[in-house]
Every structure is written in structure tokens, then in C-alpha cells.
Scaffold this motif. Structure first.
Motif, PDB file in Angstrom:
ATOM      1  N   TYR A  28       0.778  -1.110   0.126  1.00  0.00           N
ATOM      2  CA  TYR A  28      -0.003  -0.054  -0.047  1.00  0.00           C
ATOM      3  C   TYR A  28       0.695   1.195   0.052  1.00  0.00           C
ATOM      4  O   TYR A  28       0.680   2.303  -0.821  1.00  0.00           O
ATOM      5  CB  TYR A  28      -0.809   0.013   1.249  1.00  0.00           C
ATOM      6  CG  TYR A  28      -2.220  -0.685   0.975  1.00  0.00           C
ATOM      7  CD1 TYR A  28      -3.407  -0.168   0.288  1.00  0.00           C
ATOM      8  CD2 TYR A  28      -2.474  -2.018   1.531  1.00  0.00           C
ATOM      9  CE1 TYR A  28      -4.343  -0.768   0.341  1.00  0.00           C
ATOM     10  CE2 TYR A  28      -3.503  -2.942   1.286  1.00  0.00           C
ATOM     11  CZ  TYR A  28      -4.505  -2.165   0.671  1.00  0.00           C
ATOM     12  OH  TYR A  28      -5.656  -2.926   0.717  1.00  0.00           O
ATOM     13  N   ALA A  43      -2.152   2.686   6.245  1.00  0.00           N
ATOM     14  CA  ALA A  43      -1.007   1.616   5.906  1.00  0.00           C
ATOM     15  C   ALA A  43       0.339   1.846   6.726  1.00  0.00           C
ATOM     16  O   ALA A  43       0.922   1.100   7.333  1.00  0.00           O
ATOM     17  CB  ALA A  43      -0.593   1.582   4.463  1.00  0.00           C
ATOM     18  N   PRO A 303      -7.336  -0.528   3.305  1.00  0.00           N
ATOM     19  CA  PRO A 303      -6.311  -1.360   4.100  1.00  0.00           C
ATOM     20  C   PRO A 303      -6.462  -1.479   5.529  1.00  0.00           C
ATOM     21  O   PRO A 303      -6.035  -2.402   6.182  1.00  0.00           O
ATOM     22  CB  PRO A 303      -5.146  -0.174   4.204  1.00  0.00           C
ATOM     23  CG  PRO A 303      -5.503   0.940   3.735  1.00  0.00           C
ATOM     24  CD  PRO A 303      -6.722   0.741   2.953  1.00  0.00           C
TER      25      PRO A 303
END
Length: 335
Positions: A28, A43, A303
């Protein structure tokens, strides 16, 4: 040391899981231009918090090796085994990267000093530490409390703090303090040993609040620096999220103390099962991760859940692979 193996095994298994989280988070972070700023921030939080994983591995190694009498033959065999493991997996990733990922691979002679895969750097460092164990142990066996405190203070300053200066000053130190800053990772090795040495004399639980605050402080600083600098530069700036700076030192040591001081000293069946496979998972998961992340369209998912879901998926695939590899003669010795 046998009495405390379960606590160290717990830390080892947790670190195994967190290493996978770091590498999934990196997908990410390195997709900065293709994801939202909020996804990038999330992330970064995962990555910064999980950064304690590899230093904890170093601290576990130091705790185990420096607490035991030095045996030359056993130590030599262990070091040679690690070296063979490095050679084998360098070859494996050399061909995997060339034929599965289609990457241009460097001349094989460059692999003498540069890991084929970024994750293999750990083996280079741990082998160097293993080679120096006879001398490290001689030093730690003869340090009194004053020297132990002085070592920690100087290591945090001449390594951790000096590295933080490099965030803001584009220069590298040319001269290092012998022993103290000969390697960034020696401190983790020695501190792991010292934590175990004083486990009966210090009630680590008393300082839980300080550990938690230290972890949150370190994570907040690293995430903030990474996030705002990346936005300013228009690309992911990776230099803040490394294992060498003072904030990562603080996060890692605090996490080790928090967990070691609060894990119950009893046998956990799942931990006992997984612990022997932690090293193999570290070695193998890179290939499994390439496959999983290539086919899950991670950039289109948040995420918040995808990092954990992908990490779990990678672990559920990798552990059985390592389990089977450990059934194969010769191979089982190196995973």
C-alpha cells in the motif's frame, strides 16, 4: 532459559505475524500515487506499529545466545547452517524473481554483499552477529550494572539519535564508535539479553503505562514524518520507517518489555506448534505474498481490513508449506 521459552516463543510467533503485516503494508505504501491519502495513512500506521517485529527477533536471539555458555562447535555449526540457508534462499529468490515476477536480476556476484530480496537482509545481519558472538559474550559477561546502563544509553544516542539527525541533515557519519556503533543491530541483541537477565529482579509490569505511551509516541512520530513528507514530495518517502532510528528503538524495546512482562508463563499449544515454523515462514512468505497480492486487487480495498486479511491468508498458506518442507530430508534443516 528453558523455564522462559514459552514467553520467547510467544514473541517469536507474534513477530512472525507482524513481519507479514509489514510487507503487506509496504504494498500500500509503495502504491502512494494510486491510493487515497487516508489509505496511505492507515498503511503507515500498520507498518510503523509492526516495525517492532524484526528488532524483537534480534532481541530473542540475543536473549537465547548470550544467556548460555559459549560452545565453539555448536556455535560454528549454527552459523554455518545460517550461511547455507542464505545461499539456498538467495538462489531460490534469484530464479523466482527472474521467472515468476519477470524482474531483471543482478549479476550473481553482487549477491555477496547485497541481498537478492530486501527481506533477506536479516540473514546477512544475523550471520554477522553470530560470527561476533564469542566477543560480544565476553563483553556482556563482564559488564557491571553501570556499564550495562552506559552501553544502552550510548547505543541509543550514537545509533538511534544520530540516525534521526539524518532525517534532517543529508549526510552520513564517516566515523563510528567501536563496539557501540559498529552495527546498528548489536544493541537489540544485547538489550534482549539484559531484559532476560533482570527478569527476576525487575517487575516489568509496573511500567506498562510507560511502555504503551512510548509505543504510541514512537508510532505517532514516524507516521507523521512519513505522511507529511510523502505528501510534500508527492511520493512515498521510506527513510523514516526503518529499524535504525531512535523512535523504532523505543517502539521495539517497549513492545518487547510490555509483552514479555505480561505474557503468562504457561504453555500455549498453538504457540508451541507455530514457533518451530517461524523462521521458515520468514523465508518462504515472500513468494506466497507475491502470488496473493498479485491476485487480490488490494488497491481497490481499504487497508483497514485488507492488510489483516491478506496477512492472514499469506500465513495460512505459508505455514502448511513450511510444515511440509520440514518433512523433507536435508531441506528441513534450513527452513
Amino acid at each position: 532459559m528453558k523455564k522462559f521459552d514459552q514467553k520467547l516463543d510467544f514473541l517469536r510467533v507474534l513477530s512472525m505475524c507482524l513481519v507479514v503485516v509489514i510487507h503487506v503494508s509496504n504494498y500500500y505504501c509503495r502504491a502512494f500515487a494510486h491510493i487515497s491519502h487516508s489509505s496511505f495513512f492507515i498503511a503507515l500506521c500498520f507498518s510503523a506499529l509492526a516495525k517492532a517485529a524484526v528488532p524483537i527477533f534480534f532481541m530473542i536471539s540475543g536473549a537465547l545466545m548470550l544467556s548460555k555458555p559459549y560452545e565453539a562447535k555448536k556455535h560454528r555449526d549454527r552459523t554455518l547452517k545460517l550461511f547455507i540457508t542464505l545461499v539456498l534462499f538467495t538462489i531460490v529468490y534469484y530464479f523466482w524473481d527472474a521467472y515468476y515476477l519477470g524482474l531483471k536480476v543482478d549479476d550473481i556476484t553482487s549477491l555477496l554483499f547485497n541481498p537478492r530480496r530486501e527481506m533477506l537482509w536479516f540473514l546477512y545481519v544475523i550471520i554477522c552477529l553470530y560470527i561476533s558472538v564469542p566477543y560480544i559474550k565476553l563483553i556482556t559477561d563482564h559488564m557491571d550494572k553501570h556499564l550495562e546502563k552506559l552501553f544502552i544509553q550510548q547505543w541509543l544516542f550514537f545509533n538511534g539519535f544520530v540516525y534521526v539527525l539524518r532525517f534532517f541533515i543529508e549526510t552520513k557519519p564517516k566515523y563510528f564508535v567501536p563496539v557501540i556503533s559498529g552495527t546498528y543491530y548489536l544493541g537489540y541483541f544485547v538489550i534482549g539479553y539484559l531484559i532476560i537477565k533482570y527478569k527476576d529482579k525487575i517487575d516489568y509490569k509496573k511500567y506498562n503505562v510507560y511502555y504503551i505511551l512510548s509505543i504510541l509516541f514512537g508510532v505517532a512520530i514516524l507516521v507523521s514524518l512519513s505522511y507529511f513528507d510523502s505528501l510534500a514530495q508527492g511520493e512515498y518517502i521510506e527513510k523514516y520507517l526503518n529499524y535504525k532510528n531512535l523512535f523504532t528503538n523505543i517502539i521495539s524495546i517497549s513492545a518487547f518489555l510490555l509483552l514479555y512482562g505480561n505474557i503468562k508463563d504457561k504453555k500455549y499449544s498453538i504457540i508451541s506448534f507455530l514457533s518451530p515454523y517461524s523462521f521458515g515462514v520468514y523465508l518462504i512468505h515472500g513468494m506466497v505474498m507475491n502470488v496473493v497480492m498479485r491476485h487480490n486487487a488490494y488497491q481497490s480495498h481499504s487497508p483497514i481490513y485488507m492488510i489483516l486479511l491478506a496477512s492472514l491468508c499469506i500465513l495460512l498458506i505459508t505455514v502448511p508449506i513450511v510444515y511440509l518442507l520440514k518433512k523433507i530430508p536435508f531441506i528441513k534443516n534450513y527452513v
